[in-house]
Design a protein around this motif. Structure first.
Motif, PDB file in Angstrom:
ATOM      1  N   GLY A 275       0.830  -1.188   0.000  1.00 45.20           N
ATOM      2  CA  GLY A 275       0.000   0.000   0.000  1.00 45.20           C
ATOM      3  C   GLY A 275       0.867   1.242   0.000  1.00 45.20           C
ATOM      4  N   SER A 276       0.288   2.350  -0.452  1.00 43.43           N
ATOM      5  CA  SER A 276       1.072   3.584  -0.497  1.00 43.43           C
ATOM      6  C   SER A 276       1.461   4.050   0.899  1.00 43.43           C
ATOM      7  N   VAL A 277       0.683   3.679   1.926  1.00 42.91           N
ATOM      8  CA  VAL A 277       1.055   4.037   3.296  1.00 42.91           C
ATOM      9  C   VAL A 277       2.392   3.409   3.669  1.00 42.91           C
ATOM     10  N   ALA A 278       2.567   2.142   3.354  1.00 42.44           N
ATOM     11  CA  ALA A 278       3.832   1.472   3.668  1.00 42.44           C
ATOM     12  C   ALA A 278       4.978   2.108   2.907  1.00 42.44           C
ATOM     13  N   VAL A 279       4.754   2.445   1.647  1.00 39.95           N
ATOM     14  CA  VAL A 279       5.811   3.083   0.863  1.00 39.95           C
ATOM     15  C   VAL A 279       6.200   4.419   1.493  1.00 39.95           C
ATOM     16  N   LEU A 280       5.203   5.161   1.979  1.00 41.43           N
ATOM     17  CA  LEU A 280       5.483   6.427   2.650  1.00 41.43           C
ATOM     18  C   LEU A 280       6.313   6.196   3.913  1.00 41.43           C
ATOM     19  N   TYR A 281       5.961   5.185   4.690  1.00 41.58           N
ATOM     20  CA  TYR A 281       6.750   4.852   5.883  1.00 41.58           C
ATOM     21  C   TYR A 281       8.216   4.614   5.497  1.00 41.58           C
ATOM     22  N   HIS A 282       8.423   3.827   4.443  1.00 39.53           N
ATOM     23  CA  HIS A 282       9.793   3.516   4.036  1.00 39.53           C
ATOM     24  C   HIS A 282      10.532   4.792   3.618  1.00 39.53           C
ATOM     25  N   LEU A 283       9.857   5.651   2.886  1.00 38.78           N
ATOM     26  CA  LEU A 283      10.499   6.889   2.429  1.00 38.78           C
ATOM     27  C   LEU A 283      10.881   7.781   3.611  1.00 38.78           C
ATOM     28  N   LEU A 284       9.964   7.931   4.555  1.00 38.69           N
ATOM     29  CA  LEU A 284      10.264   8.768   5.716  1.00 38.69           C
ATOM     30  C   LEU A 284      11.386   8.170   6.551  1.00 38.69           C
ATOM     31  N   GLN A 285      11.424   6.850   6.663  1.00 34.23           N
ATOM     32  CA  GLN A 285      12.520   6.208   7.386  1.00 34.23           C
ATOM     33  C   GLN A 285      13.856   6.475   6.702  1.00 34.23           C
ATOM     34  N   ALA A 286      13.828   6.576   5.376  1.00 34.19           N
ATOM     35  CA  ALA A 286      15.060   6.787   4.620  1.00 34.19           C
ATOM     36  C   ALA A 286      15.590   8.204   4.760  1.00 34.19           C
ATOM     37  N   PHE A 287      14.704   9.169   4.988  1.00 31.48           N
ATOM     38  CA  PHE A 287      15.125  10.564   4.929  1.00 31.48           C
ATOM     39  C   PHE A 287      14.974  11.345   6.236  1.00 31.48           C
ATOM     40  N   CYS A 288      14.288  10.795   7.216  1.00 30.41           N
ATOM     41  CA  CYS A 288      13.995  11.574   8.424  1.00 30.41           C
ATOM     42  C   CYS A 288      14.540  10.905   9.677  1.00 30.41           C
ATOM     43  N   ALA A 289      14.911  11.750  10.628  1.00 31.26           N
ATOM     44  CA  ALA A 289      15.346  11.299  11.941  1.00 31.26           C
ATOM     45  C   ALA A 289      14.896  12.330  12.970  1.00 31.26           C
ATOM     46  N   SER A 290      15.193  12.054  14.231  1.00 30.66           N
ATOM     47  CA  SER A 290      14.814  12.967  15.298  1.00 30.66           C
ATOM     48  C   SER A 290      15.382  14.364  15.033  1.00 30.66           C
ATOM     49  N   GLY A 291      14.534  15.375  15.186  1.00 30.27           N
ATOM     50  CA  GLY A 291      14.940  16.756  14.938  1.00 30.27           C
ATOM     51  C   GLY A 291      14.580  17.263  13.566  1.00 30.27           C
ATOM     52  N   ASP A 292      14.288  16.358  12.635  1.00 33.13           N
ATOM     53  CA  ASP A 292      13.872  16.760  11.292  1.00 33.13           C
ATOM     54  C   ASP A 292      12.393  17.133  11.288  1.00 33.13           C
ATOM     55  N   GLU A 293      11.958  17.775  10.221  1.00 28.35           N
ATOM     56  CA  GLU A 293      10.561  18.204  10.093  1.00 28.35           C
ATOM     57  C   GLU A 293       9.973  17.723   8.766  1.00 28.35           C
ATOM     58  N   VAL A 294       8.684  17.428   8.820  1.00 26.66           N
ATOM     59  CA  VAL A 294       7.913  17.069   7.633  1.00 26.66           C
ATOM     60  C   VAL A 294       6.722  18.006   7.552  1.00 26.66           C
ATOM     61  N   VAL A 295       6.592  18.697   6.439  1.00 25.65           N
ATOM     62  CA  VAL A 295       5.536  19.691   6.245  1.00 25.65           C
ATOM     63  C   VAL A 295       4.405  19.079   5.429  1.00 25.65           C
ATOM     64  N   TYR A 296       3.174  19.299   5.885  1.00 28.56           N
ATOM     65  CA  TYR A 296       2.018  18.864   5.095  1.00 28.56           C
ATOM     66  C   TYR A 296       0.792  19.665   5.515  1.00 28.56           C
TER      67      TYR A 296
END
Length: 366
Positions: free
Chosen positions: A95-116
């Motif tokens: 599902g696209s939700v799982a793909v999103l999880y993988h992408l965020l895991q690849a690019f984000c860590a504690s202290g980072d921000e995601v805008v939506y």
């Protein structure tokens, strides 16, 4: 004799995970004697699978003793032919939700921000929190649309990913191509922009001057990711197949974070068969959009001001009356998806179920 462990000696869950908000799925209707009930609380395709798709799934199920193809070779080849992109720029998941999880895991860590934008897809804050990153939620406009100027202004040196859901779940509004391109020009090249196109097949007119194609935009913008799913228009919600089209570097990072053998053999076979029968499936999408127009016109006649619906659902901004409406609809035999204090999202389903919903809506019309 054992002693009760103290809080200091118990296993400690990471605070971001401990404090995760619960994902609330669409509630199914309970069986009612003498009353036909309808599930309009999840954005599912109301049509059953096409015969060829069902046969492909059954054939694949006969090999359930074998692991699925971890490389998704058949699925990637079919998507490559359809979209005109190399297979190295594809990454699939459950599902696209799982793909999103993988992408965020690849690019984000504690202290980072995601805008939506907010309100938007309910899974976004959960997916962001799992990584330890921080959500930066930008309110929708009064017309329930993305405020792209405000989203661009919200990007800081801590921003790693921006999510753009179009059509937006749950309000149904879409982002126009010109405004999106202007926004993308303002986003720093190192920030990943995910275009969540889960409902793009329902946009009308698809291919018109106001509509955008995330795959086309991605061809010339390395930081853009087009995210799509087989759950909605293709009717495979129960099999969980989503994917992204991205630069080779981004796609490889998403695949690296994916669970091994995540997309089942049955799901891969059904997705490939669905692509082969896309013309027939899109005829069904056309019927859904026609029914969406009928429902939206009826709501307007009742006096509702409904955001322009471009997904397979409509949004009623009920505010404090949201809970009362959901209860009334359930008593009538229709399950809707309430968002407390804001409104309800109602999937376009069978015409008979839509009529029950419209009868309930008439009781709450402004």
């Amino acid at each position: 004799m054992t002693t009760e462990p103290t809080p200091a000696t118990r296993p400690q869950v990471r605070p971001p995970v401990r404090d995760l908000p619960a994902y609330v799925p669409g509630k199914p209707p309970a069986a009612r004697v003498g009353l036909t009930t309808y599930k309009l609380s999840s954005n599912e395709n109301p049509y059953p699978p096409l015969p060829g798709v069902l046969e492909a799934a059954v054939e694949a199920a006969a090999r359930m003793n074998r692991y699925p193809d971890m490389a998704c070779a058949g699925l990637y080849a079919a998507l490559s032919d359809k979209l005109g992109v190399p297979t190295t720029r594809l990454a699939a998941g459950t599902g696209s939700v799982a793909v999103l999880y993988h992408l965020l895991q690849a690019f984000c860590a504690s202290g980072d921000e995601v805008v939506y934008a907010w309100r938007s897809f309910e899974a976004y804050p959960i997916a962001v929190a799992v990584t330890g990153a921080t959500s930066v939620q930008v309110p929708l406009t009064l017309e329930a649309r993305h405020d792209l100027d405000a989203m661009a202004a919200a990007i800081t040196d801590r921003t790693k990913v921006v999510l753009v859901c179009s059509p937006n779940n749950p309000t149904g509004t879409s982002v126009h191509r010109a405004e999106l391109e202007t926004f993308l020009d303002r986003v720093p090249a190192h920030v990943v922009v995910v275009l969540d196109e889960a409902y793009r097949e329902f946009v009308r007119p698809l291919g018109g001057p106001d509509s955008f194609d995330g795959v086309d935009l991605q061809r010339t913008r390395a930081n853009v990711v087009a995210m799509r799913t087989f759950a909605k228009a293709y009717g495979l919600a129960g099999f969980r197949v989503g994917y992204v089209v991205a630069s080779e570097e981004v796609a490889a990072a998403v695949r690296a974070c994916a669970l091994p053998f995540g997309v089942s053999s049955v799901a891969q076979a059904a997705a490939v068969a669905s692509l082969e029968r896309e013309a027939e499936l899109l005829e069904r999408v056309e019927a859904i959009t026609a029914e969406r127009t009928r429902v939206a016109d009826a709501l307007a006649h009742q006096g509702w001001t409904v955001p322009d619906p471009q997904g397979n659902f409509v949004w009623l901004p009920l505010g404090d009356r949201t809970g009362d409406f959901a209860t009334t609809a359930e008593r009538a035999g229709v399950m809707v998806r309430p968002f407390a204090g804001e409104g309800v999202r109602v999937t376009i389903g069978e015409p008979a179920g839509n009529d029950v919903f419209l009868s309930a809506a008439a009781q709450f019309a402004p």
